[in-house]
Design an enzyme around this catalytic site. Sequence first.
Site, PDB file in Angstrom:
ATOM      1  N   SER A 186       0.869  -1.175   0.000  1.00 57.13           N
ATOM      2  CA  SER A 186       0.000   0.000   0.000  1.00 57.13           C
ATOM      3  C   SER A 186       0.904   1.222   0.000  1.00 57.13           C
ATOM      4  O   SER A 186       2.069   1.136   0.398  1.00 57.13           O
ATOM      5  CB  SER A 186      -0.880   0.005   1.253  1.00 57.13           C
ATOM      6  OG  SER A 186      -1.516   1.251   1.439  1.00 57.13           O
ATOM      7  N   TYR A 208      -2.374  -1.025  10.295  1.00 56.96           N
ATOM      8  CA  TYR A 208      -2.262  -1.170   8.843  1.00 56.96           C
ATOM      9  C   TYR A 208      -0.962  -0.553   8.335  1.00 56.96           C
ATOM     10  O   TYR A 208      -0.237  -1.174   7.540  1.00 56.96           O
ATOM     11  CB  TYR A 208      -3.460  -0.493   8.182  1.00 56.96           C
ATOM     12  CG  TYR A 208      -3.534  -0.648   6.678  1.00 56.96           C
ATOM     13  CD1 TYR A 208      -3.905  -1.853   6.108  1.00 56.96           C
ATOM     14  CD2 TYR A 208      -3.249   0.420   5.829  1.00 56.96           C
ATOM     15  CE1 TYR A 208      -3.989  -2.003   4.726  1.00 56.96           C
ATOM     16  CE2 TYR A 208      -3.334   0.288   4.460  1.00 56.96           C
ATOM     17  CZ  TYR A 208      -3.703  -0.927   3.914  1.00 56.96           C
ATOM     18  OH  TYR A 208      -3.777  -1.058   2.544  1.00 56.96           O
TER      19      TYR A 208
END
Length: 248
Positions: free
Chosen positions: A142, A155
Site C-alpha cells: 500500500s 495497517y
Amino acid sequence: MSWTDKGVMITGAGSGIGRDTAVHLAALGARVVVSDLSEETGAGTVELIRAAGGTADFVACDVADEGSVEELLARTVELLGTLDHAVNNAGIADHPGELHELSAESWDRVVAVDLRGTFLCLRGELRAMLGAGHGTIVNIASNAGVKNAPGMAAYTSAKHGVVGLTKNAALQYARRGIRVNAVCPGTIATPGIASFPQELQDTWADMIPMGRMGTTADVAKATAYLLSEDSGFLTGVSLLVDGGLMYD
C-alpha cells in the site's frame, strides 16, 4: 511475453484488486489458482474466468494460518504442476482511530493477515520456486507502506513490514532466478470504497493529483507488469500506483 501455460497463484482473489488481477492474468493466458478465505467469492472469481474462456481453480486459504498456507501451496503445485508467478494480495485494515484506543486484538488481527500472511505465503512460494530455478512474486502492499495512513497504526505498520520483507527477499534470491517486488496502491475504487457516501468519495478523489481514484484494473496491470519479463531487471521495487498522491 507469452502467458500461455504460466501458472499463477493469487491470494485474496475473491473480490476487488485480487479478483481483477486474477481475471486480467487469466485473460492474458495464464492458468490461475484463485485463493480466498471465502469459498463463495473465490468461486465467483473462478466462474468469471471460466466464462471468459480462461483456466482457473479455487483453493480456500486463511493466510494467517501456517497449515492452511502449506495446504494452499501443495494444492497449487498439484493443480499447476509448477508455480511460475504469485501475487500475495490478501489483506485487511483496521478502522481509523487514535493509537491509544487501538485494541491489542485489532492490532494482532491486522498484522496476522497483512504481514504474517504475506510472510507465510512468500516463504512457501520461494520453496516451490527454488526447485525450478525461476519465478516472480508480487506482494500487494500500500502507499501506507511508504508513508503514513493517519489513524491506522496497525495497517501502516503491517504494510511497512511488507515493503521491508519484499526488499529482504528480493536481495536474498536475486541470484537464484527469483524476483520479488511490491505494488503499493493508493486510494482505489474497490467495492469497499464504494460503500462510503459519494460526497466522501469525491473528496478523496479530489485529493489525488490526477483527479480520480485508481481502479482495480490499474493495480492489476501494474502487477502483471512486475510479474512479466518486461520488468526482468527489476527486483525489490515498491511500485506506487496512487495517481501521484505520495508526492503531493
